[in-house]
Motif scaffolding. Structure first.
Motif, PDB file in Angstrom:
ATOM      1  N   ARG A 117      -1.533   8.442   4.884  1.00 51.26           N
ATOM      2  CA  ARG A 117      -1.996   8.668   6.245  1.00 51.26           C
ATOM      3  C   ARG A 117      -2.576   7.374   6.791  1.00 51.26           C
ATOM      4  O   ARG A 117      -2.939   6.470   6.041  1.00 51.26           O
ATOM      5  N   TYR A 118      -2.652   7.296   8.093  1.00 55.67           N
ATOM      6  CA  TYR A 118      -3.198   6.108   8.758  1.00 55.67           C
ATOM      7  C   TYR A 118      -4.584   5.785   8.214  1.00 55.67           C
ATOM      8  O   TYR A 118      -4.882   4.636   7.893  1.00 55.67           O
ATOM      9  N   SER A 119      -5.442   6.799   8.114  1.00 55.00           N
ATOM     10  CA  SER A 119      -6.821   6.566   7.657  1.00 55.00           C
ATOM     11  C   SER A 119      -6.850   6.056   6.213  1.00 55.00           C
ATOM     12  O   SER A 119      -7.705   5.241   5.860  1.00 55.00           O
ATOM     13  N   LYS A 179      -6.175  -1.905  15.875  1.00 54.35           N
ATOM     14  CA  LYS A 179      -5.085  -2.410  16.710  1.00 54.35           C
ATOM     15  C   LYS A 179      -3.999  -3.068  15.865  1.00 54.35           C
ATOM     16  O   LYS A 179      -2.809  -2.828  16.065  1.00 54.35           O
ATOM     17  N   MET A 180      -4.397  -3.900  14.906  1.00 50.76           N
ATOM     18  CA  MET A 180      -3.418  -4.617  14.081  1.00 50.76           C
ATOM     19  C   MET A 180      -2.663  -3.675  13.152  1.00 50.76           C
ATOM     20  O   MET A 180      -1.459  -3.832  12.955  1.00 50.76           O
ATOM     21  N   LEU A 181      -3.349  -2.691  12.593  1.00 53.71           N
ATOM     22  CA  LEU A 181      -2.669  -1.733  11.721  1.00 53.71           C
ATOM     23  C   LEU A 181      -1.661  -0.916  12.522  1.00 53.71           C
ATOM     24  O   LEU A 181      -0.521  -0.720  12.089  1.00 53.71           O
ATOM     25  N   THR A 182      -2.058  -0.466  13.700  1.00 52.90           N
ATOM     26  CA  THR A 182      -1.141   0.294  14.557  1.00 52.90           C
ATOM     27  C   THR A 182       0.069  -0.547  14.934  1.00 52.90           C
ATOM     28  O   THR A 182       1.213  -0.094  14.830  1.00 52.90           O
ATOM     29  N   GLN A 183      -0.174  -1.778  15.337  1.00 49.45           N
ATOM     30  CA  GLN A 183       0.911  -2.678  15.734  1.00 49.45           C
ATOM     31  C   GLN A 183       1.844  -2.962  14.549  1.00 49.45           C
ATOM     32  O   GLN A 183       3.068  -2.949  14.696  1.00 49.45           O
ATOM     33  N   ARG A 206      -1.362  15.651  11.738  1.00 44.21           N
ATOM     34  CA  ARG A 206      -1.273  14.797  10.540  1.00 44.21           C
ATOM     35  C   ARG A 206      -0.078  13.865  10.700  1.00 44.21           C
ATOM     36  O   ARG A 206       1.028  14.308  11.011  1.00 44.21           O
ATOM     37  N   VAL A 207      -0.313  12.568  10.491  1.00 41.71           N
ATOM     38  CA  VAL A 207       0.747  11.575  10.564  1.00 41.71           C
ATOM     39  C   VAL A 207       0.794  10.837   9.229  1.00 41.71           C
ATOM     40  O   VAL A 207      -0.220  10.305   8.770  1.00 41.71           O
ATOM     41  N   ASP A 208       1.963  10.863   8.601  1.00 40.37           N
ATOM     42  CA  ASP A 208       2.157  10.163   7.334  1.00 40.37           C
ATOM     43  C   ASP A 208       3.163   9.042   7.516  1.00 40.37           C
ATOM     44  O   ASP A 208       4.154   9.186   8.242  1.00 40.37           O
ATOM     45  N   TYR A 209       2.894   7.937   6.841  1.00 39.34           N
ATOM     46  CA  TYR A 209       3.799   6.789   6.845  1.00 39.34           C
ATOM     47  C   TYR A 209       4.351   6.624   5.440  1.00 39.34           C
ATOM     48  O   TYR A 209       3.626   6.786   4.456  1.00 39.34           O
ATOM     49  N   ALA A 210       5.643   6.297   5.368  1.00 42.87           N
ATOM     50  CA  ALA A 210       6.292   6.109   4.072  1.00 42.87           C
ATOM     51  C   ALA A 210       7.337   5.019   4.175  1.00 42.87           C
ATOM     52  O   ALA A 210       7.858   4.739   5.263  1.00 42.87           O
ATOM     53  N   LEU A 211       7.642   4.410   3.050  1.00 42.55           N
ATOM     54  CA  LEU A 211       8.718   3.424   3.020  1.00 42.55           C
ATOM     55  C   LEU A 211      10.060   4.125   3.162  1.00 42.55           C
ATOM     56  O   LEU A 211      10.261   5.207   2.615  1.00 42.55           O
ATOM     57  N   ALA A 262       0.826  -1.216   0.000  1.00 46.14           N
ATOM     58  CA  ALA A 262       0.000   0.000   0.000  1.00 46.14           C
ATOM     59  C   ALA A 262       0.856   1.260   0.000  1.00 46.14           C
ATOM     60  O   ALA A 262       0.464   2.282  -0.565  1.00 46.14           O
ATOM     61  N   LEU A 263       2.030   1.191   0.624  1.00 41.35           N
ATOM     62  CA  LEU A 263       2.922   2.356   0.686  1.00 41.35           C
ATOM     63  C   LEU A 263       3.806   2.492  -0.552  1.00 41.35           C
ATOM     64  O   LEU A 263       4.574   3.449  -0.662  1.00 41.35           O
ATOM     65  N   ALA A 264       3.696   1.562  -1.485  1.00 40.17           N
ATOM     66  CA  ALA A 264       4.540   1.600  -2.684  1.00 40.17           C
ATOM     67  C   ALA A 264       4.321   2.860  -3.511  1.00 40.17           C
ATOM     68  O   ALA A 264       5.252   3.359  -4.138  1.00 40.17           O
TER      69      ALA A 264
END
Length: 131
Positions: A51-53, A65-69, A91-96, A44-46
């Motif tokens: 964002r988390y949502s 819970k599982m996504l956060t973990q 705002r929280v962003d996740y990236a590779l 998904a991050l490719a």
């Protein structure tokens, strides 16, 4: 050449990262990256930071819970970075990371293989179940 005990051979193998040994760190990493949620999050991050949502919407069936973990574990392993932008709301962003991107061809190939061979797997399962 001196004869080694089984314990000495296991210790040497552990030091050499033999994933067939339960206590090997490489095996622990294989356990982590073989998790379905890890594979789906990395895929998904490719396309870039999410964002988390956004991740929660894209990855059907994952609990909060599982996504956060999963994200925390990937961040801990250096595969995903977390960037917090102070705003209202925060705002929280996740990236590779670079390391995560180097793993991407492997998880993308596994995902593509699963999607292209699922019909064959269903046929094999049905045949097996009827025996």
């Amino acid at each position: 050449m001196a004869t080694q005990t089984a314990a000495q051979r296991r210790e040497e193998a552990r030091i050499a990262y033999d994933a067939y040994l339960a206590e090997c760190p490489a095996r622990q990493l294989l356990d982590r990256i073989s998790d379905k949620w890890v594979s789906l999050v990395l895929n998904a991050l490719a396309g870039g930071p999410q964002r988390y949502s956004d991740l929660s919407r894209v990855i059907a069936g994952v609990s909060q819970k599982m996504l956060t973990q999963t994200l925390r574990n990937l961040e801990r392993d250096g595969l995903v970075s977390r960037a917090v932008t102070p705003s209202v709301p925060v705002r929280v962003d996740y990236a590779l990371t670079g390391l995560g991107e180097s793993l991407l061809p492997v998880v993308q190939a596994a995902k593509a293989w699963a999607e292209s061979h699922i019909d064959e797997i269903h046929v094999a399962r049905t045949a097996y179940d009827h025996r």
